[in-house]
Write a protein that holds these residues in place. Structure first.
Motif, mmCIF file in Angstrom:
data_model
loop_
_atom_site.group_PDB
_atom_site.id
_atom_site.type_symbol
_atom_site.label_atom_id
_atom_site.label_comp_id
_atom_site.label_asym_id
_atom_site.label_seq_id
_atom_site.Cartn_x
_atom_site.Cartn_y
_atom_site.Cartn_z
ATOM 1 N N PHE A 713 41.589 42.756 48.249
ATOM 2 C CA PHE A 713 41.055 41.699 47.189
ATOM 3 C C PHE A 713 39.918 41.233 48.069
ATOM 4 O O PHE A 713 38.580 40.844 47.992
ATOM 5 C CB PHE A 713 41.865 39.955 46.361
ATOM 6 C CG PHE A 713 40.985 39.334 46.080
ATOM 7 C CD1 PHE A 713 40.808 38.945 45.047
ATOM 8 C CD2 PHE A 713 41.532 37.634 47.004
ATOM 9 C CE1 PHE A 713 40.516 37.438 44.281
ATOM 10 C CE2 PHE A 713 40.427 36.904 46.321
ATOM 11 C CZ PHE A 713 40.320 36.024 44.846
ATOM 12 N N HIS A 714 39.924 41.076 50.046
ATOM 13 C CA HIS A 714 39.574 40.697 50.790
ATOM 14 C C HIS A 714 38.652 41.438 50.554
ATOM 15 O O HIS A 714 37.680 40.838 50.730
ATOM 16 C CB HIS A 714 40.319 40.477 51.357
ATOM 17 C CG HIS A 714 41.172 39.476 51.609
ATOM 18 N ND1 HIS A 714 40.616 38.725 52.628
ATOM 19 C CD2 HIS A 714 42.194 38.724 51.500
ATOM 20 C CE1 HIS A 714 41.356 36.497 52.454
ATOM 21 N NE2 HIS A 714 42.352 37.201 52.033
ATOM 22 N N HIS A 715 39.080 43.137 50.518
ATOM 23 C CA HIS A 715 37.670 43.427 50.200
ATOM 24 C C HIS A 715 36.661 43.384 49.371
ATOM 25 O O HIS A 715 36.019 43.546 49.550
ATOM 26 C CB HIS A 715 38.333 44.903 50.433
ATOM 27 C CG HIS A 715 37.517 46.351 50.184
ATOM 28 N ND1 HIS A 715 36.380 46.857 51.411
ATOM 29 C CD2 HIS A 715 37.165 46.894 49.207
ATOM 30 C CE1 HIS A 715 35.469 47.786 50.700
ATOM 31 N NE2 HIS A 715 35.728 47.587 49.908
ATOM 32 N N GLN A 716 36.621 43.121 48.093
ATOM 33 C CA GLN A 716 36.334 43.036 46.905
ATOM 34 C C GLN A 716 35.668 41.398 47.415
ATOM 35 O O GLN A 716 34.158 41.582 47.303
ATOM 36 C CB GLN A 716 37.104 42.428 45.890
ATOM 37 C CG GLN A 716 37.687 43.923 45.492
ATOM 38 C CD GLN A 716 36.393 45.074 44.879
ATOM 39 O OE1 GLN A 716 35.321 45.116 44.715
ATOM 40 N NE2 GLN A 716 37.263 46.036 44.865
ATOM 41 N N VAL A 719 33.228 42.656 49.961
ATOM 42 C CA VAL A 719 31.495 43.093 49.195
ATOM 43 C C VAL A 719 30.657 42.308 48.751
ATOM 44 O O VAL A 719 29.300 42.367 48.628
ATOM 45 C CB VAL A 719 32.423 44.234 48.208
ATOM 46 C CG1 VAL A 719 31.178 44.671 47.570
ATOM 47 C CG2 VAL A 719 32.880 45.568 49.392
ATOM 48 N N GLY A 720 31.180 41.394 47.597
ATOM 49 C CA GLY A 720 30.611 40.309 46.593
ATOM 50 C C GLY A 720 29.326 39.521 47.984
ATOM 51 O O GLY A 720 28.460 39.572 47.489
ATOM 52 N N GLU A 721 30.185 39.461 49.187
ATOM 53 C CA GLU A 721 29.588 38.907 50.363
ATOM 54 C C GLU A 721 28.133 39.232 50.386
ATOM 55 O O GLU A 721 27.635 39.032 51.475
ATOM 56 C CB GLU A 721 30.324 37.839 51.306
ATOM 57 C CG GLU A 721 30.959 36.922 50.538
ATOM 58 C CD GLU A 721 32.081 36.531 52.370
ATOM 59 O OE1 GLU A 721 32.852 37.249 52.794
ATOM 60 O OE2 GLU A 721 32.772 35.816 51.908
ATOM 61 N N GLU A 730 28.331 41.746 36.679
ATOM 62 C CA GLU A 730 28.456 42.438 35.686
ATOM 63 C C GLU A 730 29.554 43.445 35.429
ATOM 64 O O GLU A 730 30.397 43.433 34.194
ATOM 65 C CB GLU A 730 27.028 43.296 35.542
ATOM 66 C CG GLU A 730 25.725 43.810 35.348
ATOM 67 C CD GLU A 730 26.293 43.315 34.231
ATOM 68 O OE1 GLU A 730 26.663 44.254 33.817
ATOM 69 O OE2 GLU A 730 24.979 42.247 33.986
ATOM 70 N N SER A 731 30.051 43.582 36.405
ATOM 71 C CA SER A 731 31.482 44.225 36.161
ATOM 72 C C SER A 731 32.161 43.276 36.234
ATOM 73 O O SER A 731 32.577 42.342 37.249
ATOM 74 C CB SER A 731 31.376 45.427 37.402
ATOM 75 O OG SER A 731 32.130 44.740 38.600
ATOM 76 N N MET A 732 33.632 43.929 35.997
ATOM 77 C CA MET A 732 34.986 43.367 36.028
ATOM 78 C C MET A 732 35.214 42.713 37.363
ATOM 79 O O MET A 732 35.668 41.493 37.709
ATOM 80 C CB MET A 732 35.799 43.912 35.683
ATOM 81 C CG MET A 732 37.459 43.443 35.674
ATOM 82 S SD MET A 732 38.196 43.787 37.174
ATOM 83 C CE MET A 732 38.150 45.916 37.298
ATOM 84 N N ARG A 733 34.915 43.879 38.631
ATOM 85 C CA ARG A 733 35.598 43.160 39.974
ATOM 86 C C ARG A 733 34.217 41.775 40.504
ATOM 87 O O ARG A 733 34.730 40.627 41.109
ATOM 88 C CB ARG A 733 35.134 44.305 40.495
ATOM 89 C CG ARG A 733 36.119 45.240 40.990
ATOM 90 C CD ARG A 733 35.341 46.112 41.830
ATOM 91 N NE ARG A 733 36.318 47.357 41.447
ATOM 92 C CZ ARG A 733 35.629 48.991 41.520
ATOM 93 N NH1 ARG A 733 34.970 48.869 42.752
ATOM 94 N NH2 ARG A 733 36.874 50.130 42.222
#
Lengths: 912, 346
Positions: A713-716, A719-721, A730-733
């Motif tokens: 989750f932190h990785h996601q 990535v978002g940051e 766009e995507s689910m993540r």
């Protein structure tokens, strides 16, 4: 030019361009597709045409022969050259083709060549060994033929669907041609011949005529293997113009129709002849049969050559009609001996066995023999594919299913037949009607093998094609067979066998969502206990009840660990699938599978992983985010969910494993219809991680010892940051990341809109059986966790806050807010107290501010720095020096204090 | 905006020179015979540096440039400067030296001092004591004895007081850097500590009289309200950042010490072991045990860790501490002022 005008029609003018001879041919719309249908008075014109056709077709057939030869010696380069020539020749012959339809032999070579190339292509080992030129030619040829075959797609598919028809057409050709062709050909040849023979009795007029004609031909020129291509044209001619022969044929045919006792003999003779021929064929090919056998064959061969098939009998069927058990069994053994030998024509074997069944049935040899032969037919059907990796062809598969069904029919109809693996060949009782019949063979093994084949077929079919759906329809048949076998074994089988068949049944049941039962549950019970009873009765057909019964039996009776493990896992999966979380969890915990699953074999481990995932998803549906997160953590954290669930191979590890391993892994893949949606899985995991992690992060904003609950989750989030420009998700993540950000601010509405919207519904939530229920649960969870996050983040700016305000903000009712806040206070997460009369939360403001926190951390760090420094000093001084000892103790004390602080925090963590 | 800063700059001259005096005292303690005793900066240079940062620098990114000027007795006069172009990935073959030479030649054509006297760099919360700075300053000072590095702190400047400091390497550090030997022994011999790595040179900002006159005039026109950043009471953010950075350095320092510690332990352990082994062997052969001195020849001790980094970290920690001290002192003053003001108002 004037000639063109006379010819008139379009096709004619085209043809005249290609071949001069055609010009002489009069305009005729009466050329049927089949030269057989031509009437006699057209013979004259036909001859002219034939010369043109023959010329072209001969050219083609010559080329085809070279290609076949090249195929035989694996000379792909040659194949390529010849194929190009063939294409040109075909272009030349186009005009004729337009008239006559695409010649079968042409389609045949195209189909064969493609199959052959695909086979070569699949055969990676062989490809490695191939020299460069050949390999290159292989790839070009493969592409070319693909492209080329697209034009003939319909023809080829029709050819593939019923090769016998095409084989019929140029049966003569096949006859000899098979020698020069690949295995593939022979298979089709065999199949065609088999159906041919079967059909013969039903519709003898057309086919038998041909068949007999062929026989005559053979009689005449005593079957030489030359000139196979010429047969084609020869056949058409002989068909059409040898009328006197026709008379004989019809006579023969009529005899067939009559079914006189002599006909029987005739037929048998014919069959024998075929058999012998087939034998001879693989005899020639293999050239490694024993001396003795060769003698045998030779003897038979002699007899056939004698050309009086109606009189002489093959030696195993002594004196005509007298077909006894012993004879049939002997023949059966003879056929079976060839099994597994190199060069044995497996298709022919199947065909022979089928003939034998017919003979046995016709002679009323009793069910025992038929059952025995049927067993062997099925076994040889399974044997058909030499390679474990390749899967059955659809027609073979269909035949196999039919065969098993027939076998089951017989077994059910004759309860006095005993079937078992343990029955020795010697102790078999096939015909003595007084005693119960005993047949060696194991129906269970056959069914298990059938199941495996089914899995293999599913694995090898593109899951997004219509074909897959077609194959999937067979699943019902497979289930039906399993059910029948189950019924059979329940009566006769040992417990072990019953366990095995139960497992098979379970494996076909556990992953299916029982919509019927679900519907039934949704309609509320009528209140009284009676209706409940009714409902219980209704649930008799429920898969849940079924699973319960089967699994319980296995738990009680099974002695092999594996079957029990599988059954447990399937049971849990089934529970989880139907949202019976507590049963599923208890079963999982009671089985202690988690402790020793790593010792199981990979397929069981895959099943375990699937079960865990399903369990996690089930927990999520129930709103138990923490359980969901824990169940999914192992699978998701590795980042190899796809591989762990057996739903595909990872590209990354492709280099690491060799081909053998890859093959093994491929075989382990779960068929597509059992797949668990990976996006759903990831989404469930991320959302539960969000619901856990965001409040936790808010609570421990400034805590250096804070640990991550979910790395992924932190990785996601990271990535978002990192995104330089943040567009709408766009995507689910991205949706989950955006929602997390909103939640961090306590903005539950935005969070809600990110988690539940059109896109996410389509991608994830609608996949649940009770989507709406899940969504309501999710909204509620988001509200609660947002409230918690809000309190963690902003409690420091409040002196007091009214619970009513909070309840308005988060659209939760007052008692819920009250309970959430009380829980936080009890867990020492929130330093506050509740003021009952005013319904407000009064903050104590005892938490250190950010700066104070930082200063504390700094002090801690400095402490450790000093301690480290001391050690250096110690080293220089030696370990004496009481003064520093004391000092150090002082630091320790200091640290102890700090640790206590830390401990308290940790405690609150665990409590949380 | 810039002109106003210039105004504060000129008033801050005295404060920075007094602040510099402390550093200077220290610096002098290390080296009395420094070539440059004072740096005199033209207002133009200050403005150009500030402008450069505002245009190109952001966040933790630093901007750098070249200082041009003259040496007059023991005073370094910086009269002009130009920035280094920002590096981008796609022009890797860009020749910096060429660019500098070109730039200086062009400047000479318009009659500007073209003597290279140092360089400037912006900083993020005062974190500038790094290996990179040390290396480049060393090469500057090695080539041109008088060069200085100007450190410009944009964040502090934004808070209302211009922060511009001139640093030079002490002669001692120059010696060490020349030797390129950063082993513990060498540093011990050189007797160098973090306090004596850099010396701060006092700065005077000088403007022409005409500009001063303009400044006076402008000051009259500008409203007092514009200067309120200086009195801002919000301190937590800045302090927090500083603490965070300080903590990071302390962590690094800690690790460094641990590393050094392990090294020490390993050396002594190895020495003991080898000694024993060798002696055992010798005993078995009937020879007398080896004397201590031969051991170090026989066995190579483990590679000692370079101590320069820890020196730099210590220097950096020192700077942070100074910063925090200064900042908190000022803030306390402000708070007292505010309190007094409030009481008065009430």
């Amino acid at each position: 030019m004037s000639r063109f005008f006379t010819t008139g029609s379009d096709s004619e003018s085209e043809s005249s361009l290609s071949g001069e001879e055609l010009v002489t041919k009069p305009v005729g719309g009466n050329y049927g597709k089949q030269p057989l249908l031509l009437s006699e008075d057209e013979e004259d014109t036909k001859r002219v045409v034939r010369s043109a056709k023959d010329k072209r077709f001969e050219e083609l057939t010559n080329l085809i022969r070279t290609i076949r030869n090249a195929m035989k010696i694996r000379d792909v380069t040659k194949c390529l050259e010849e194929f190009e020539l063939l294409g040109k020749a075909y272009g030349k012959a186009k005009s004729i083709v337009d008239k006559e339809g695409v010649p079968r032999f042409y389609i045949r070579i195209l189909a064969d060549l493609e199959d052959y190339l695909n086979e070569l292509w699949e055969d990676k080992e062989g490809k490695k060994k191939m020299n460069k030129n050949n390999a290159k030619a292989l790839s070009t040829l493969r592409q070319k033929i693909r492209k080329y075959n697209r034009d003939f797609e319909s023809h080829i598919t029709s050819y593939k669907q019923n090769p016998e028809q095409s084989a019929d057409e140029d049966a003569e050709k096949n006859e000899e041609d098979s020698e020069g062709s690949s295995d593939e050909d022979e298979d089709e040849d065999g199949v065609s011949a088999a159906t041919f023979l079967k059909k013969k009795s039903e519709a003898p007029s057309g086919e038998s005529r041909k068949f007999l004609k062929k026989m005559d031909d053979e009689d005449e020129d005593s079957e030489d293997s030359e000139d196979d291509e010429d047969w084609d044209t020869g056949s058409t001619s002989s068909d059409s113009d040898s009328e006197e022969e026709e008379g004989k044929q019809t006579a023969l045919a009529s005899r067939f129709l009559k079914k006189a006792p002599t006909t029987d003999e005739d037929k048998k003779a014919a069959e024998k002849k075929r058999e012998d021929k087939a034998k001879k064929k693989h005899d020639r090919k293999s050239k490694r049969l024993d001396e003795e056998e060769e003698d045998n064959e030779g003897g038979e061969w002699e007899r056939v050559r004698g050309g009086v098939p109606l009189v002489k009998k093959p030696k195993m069927f002594a004196k005509g009609t007298e077909i006894t058990h012993a004879v049939v069994i002997k023949k059966l053994n003879e056929i079976l001996q060839a099994r597994g030998k190199k060069g044995t024509d497996r298709a022919a074997q199947i065909e022979l066995l089928q003939l034998l069944v017919q003979i046995a049935a016709e002679n009323n040899l009793g069910e025992g023999v038929i059952v025995k032969i049927k067993f062997n037919i099925i076994a040889s059907l399974y044997d058909y594919n030499p390679n474990l990796a390749t899967y059955m062809k659809p027609e073979m598969w269909g035949k196999c299913l039919d065969c098993i069904n027939e076998l089951m029919d017989i077994l059910f109809a004759n309860p006095n037949i005993f079937v078992g693996e343990n029955i020795l060949e010697e102790s078999e009782n096939l015909h003595n009607a007084d005693q119960p019949l005993r047949v060696r063979g194991c129906i269970l093994t056959l069914v298990e093998r059938m199941d495996e084949e089914f899995t293999k077929i599913m694995q090898n079919t593109d899951p997004h094609s219509q074909e897959y759906v077609e194959h999937l329809k067979d699943e019902a048949q497979v289930c039906a067979i399993i059910e029948r076998v189950q019924r059979y074994l329940e009566e006769k089988g040992t417990t072990e066998e019953v366990c095995r068949i139960y497992l098979l049944r379970i494996l076909h049941t556990y992953y299916k969502f029982d919509y019927k039962a679900h519907q039934r549950q949704l309609t509320p019970p009528e209140g009284s206990s009676k209706s409940e009873q009714d409902q219980a009765e209704n649930e008799g057909e429920d898969s849940a009840v079924l699973m319960e019964r089967l699994c319980k039996y296995i738990y009680a009776k099974d002695r092999t660990d594996r079957i029990r493990t599988c059954a447990i896992l399937c049971h849990i999966y089934h529970h989880a699938l139907h949202s019976r979380w507590y049963q599923a969890r208890d079963l999982m915990l009671m089985s202690h599978l988690q402790d020793n699953i790593q010792h199981a074999d990979p397929p069981v481990q895959i099943l375990y992983n699937r079960t865990m995932v399903q369990l996690g998803i089930c927990a999520f549906r129930q709103g138990l985010t923490k359980d969901a997160h824990n169940a999914l953590l192992d699978i998701q954290s590795s980042g190899r969910a796809k591989e762990l669930l057996g739903q595909g191979l990872l590209l990354r590890s492709l280099q690491e494993r060799n081909q053998e391993q890859e093959k093994v892994e491929r075989r382990r893949q779960v068929p597509f219809h059992l797949h668990i949606n990976l996006e759903l899985l990831e989404c469930v995991y991320l959302v539960s991680a969000m619901l856990l992690e965001i409040p936790y992060m808010a609570a421990h904003e400034s805590d250096a010892r804070r640990r991550m609950i979910s790395k992924q989750f932190h990785h996601q989030l990271r990535v978002g940051e990192r995104q330089p420009l943040l567009g709408p998700p766009e995507s689910m993540r991205e949706h989950v990341v955006a929602a997390s950000k909103a939640m961090k601010m306590g903005d539950w509405k935005t969070c809600h809109s990110f988690i539940i919207n059109e896109k996410m519904n389509g991608k994830v939530w609608d996949l649940f059986p009770e989507a709406d229920k899940v969504r309501t649960m999710l909204v509620r969870k988001i509200q609660e966790e947002s409230l918690r996050t809000y309190l963690f983040t902003y409690s420091s700016v409040y002196d007091s806050i009214s619970m009513e305000t909070l309840s308005d903000m988060f659209e939760l009712d007052l008692p819920t807010v009250h309970s959430i806040i009380s829980k936080m206070i009890i867990n020492e997460e929130l330093m506050a107290s509740l003021d009952q009369p005013t319904q407000t939360v009064v903050m104590h403001r005892t938490e250190p501010t950010a700066q104070q926190n930082l200063a504390l951390q700094l002090a801690e760090k400095l402490g450790s720095l000093v301690e480290n420094n001391e050690r250096v000093f110690d080293h220089k001084q030696g370990t004496y020096g009481g003064y520093f000892r004391d000092q150090k103790d002082g630091y320790r004390k200091n640290e102890g204090y700090m640790r206590r602080g830390g401990y308290r925090q940790q405690q609150s963590q665990t409590a949380y | 905006m810039a002109s106003r800063k210039e105004g504060t700059g000129s008033t801050a001259t005295s404060s920075s020179s007094t602040a510099g005096a402390a550093g200077k005292g220290k610096g002098k303690g290390g080296s009395g015979d420094s070539a440059v005793k004072q740096v005199q900066i033209d207002g133009l240079v200050v403005l150009k540096i500030i402008k450069h940062y505002q245009e190109e620098g952001q966040g933790t990114e630093v901007v750098q440039g070249v200082l041009l000027g003259l040496v007059v007795e023991d005073r370094l006069e910086i009269t002009n400067c130009f920035p280094f172009p920002q590096h981008t990935e796609d022009d890797a073959d860009f020749d910096e030296v060429q660019y500098q030479m070109e730039m200086m030649r062009s400047l000479r054509h318009v009659n500007i001092d073209h003597l290279h006297v140092g360089w400037y760099q912006s900083t993020y919360y005062g974190s500038f004591v790094t290996r990179a700075l040390l290396d480049s300053q060393f090469s500057y000072q090695h080539a041109i004895e008088e060069s200085v590095v100007l450190i410009y702190d944009p964040i502090k400047t934004a808070q209302g007081s211009l922060s511009l400091k001139a640093y030079r390497l002490t002669p001692k550090l120059m010696e060490v850097c020349k030797e390129k030997d950063f082993s513990p022994e060498a540093l011990k011999k050189a007797n160098i500590t973090f306090e004596y790595m850099f010396e701060e040179v006092p700065i005077v900002i000088k403007n022409s009289h005409l500009i001063n006159v303009l400044m006076w005039e402008l000051e009259k026109k500008s409203a007092v309200a514009d200067k309120h950043e200086l009195l801002s009471l919000a301190s937590s953010n800045h302090l927090g950042k500083n603490l965070q950075l300080l903590m990071d350095r302390v962590d690094e320092m800690s690790q460094d010490i641990v590393k050094y510690n392990t090294y020490m332990r390993n050396t002594s352990k190895q020495q003991q072991q080898k000694h024993q082994q060798e002696n055992m062997q010798r005993q078995s052969r009937g020879e007398p045990p080896l004397p201590e001195e031969d051991l170090s020849k026989l066995f190579k001790p483990p590679q000692p860790p370079a101590r320069m980094d820890s020196l730099l970290i210590a220097g950096q920690i020192n700077t942070y501490c100074q910063n925090i001290k200064e900042f908190t002192a000022q803030n306390l003053g402000k708070l007292f002022m505010a309190q007094a003001l409030q009481e008065y108002n009430n």
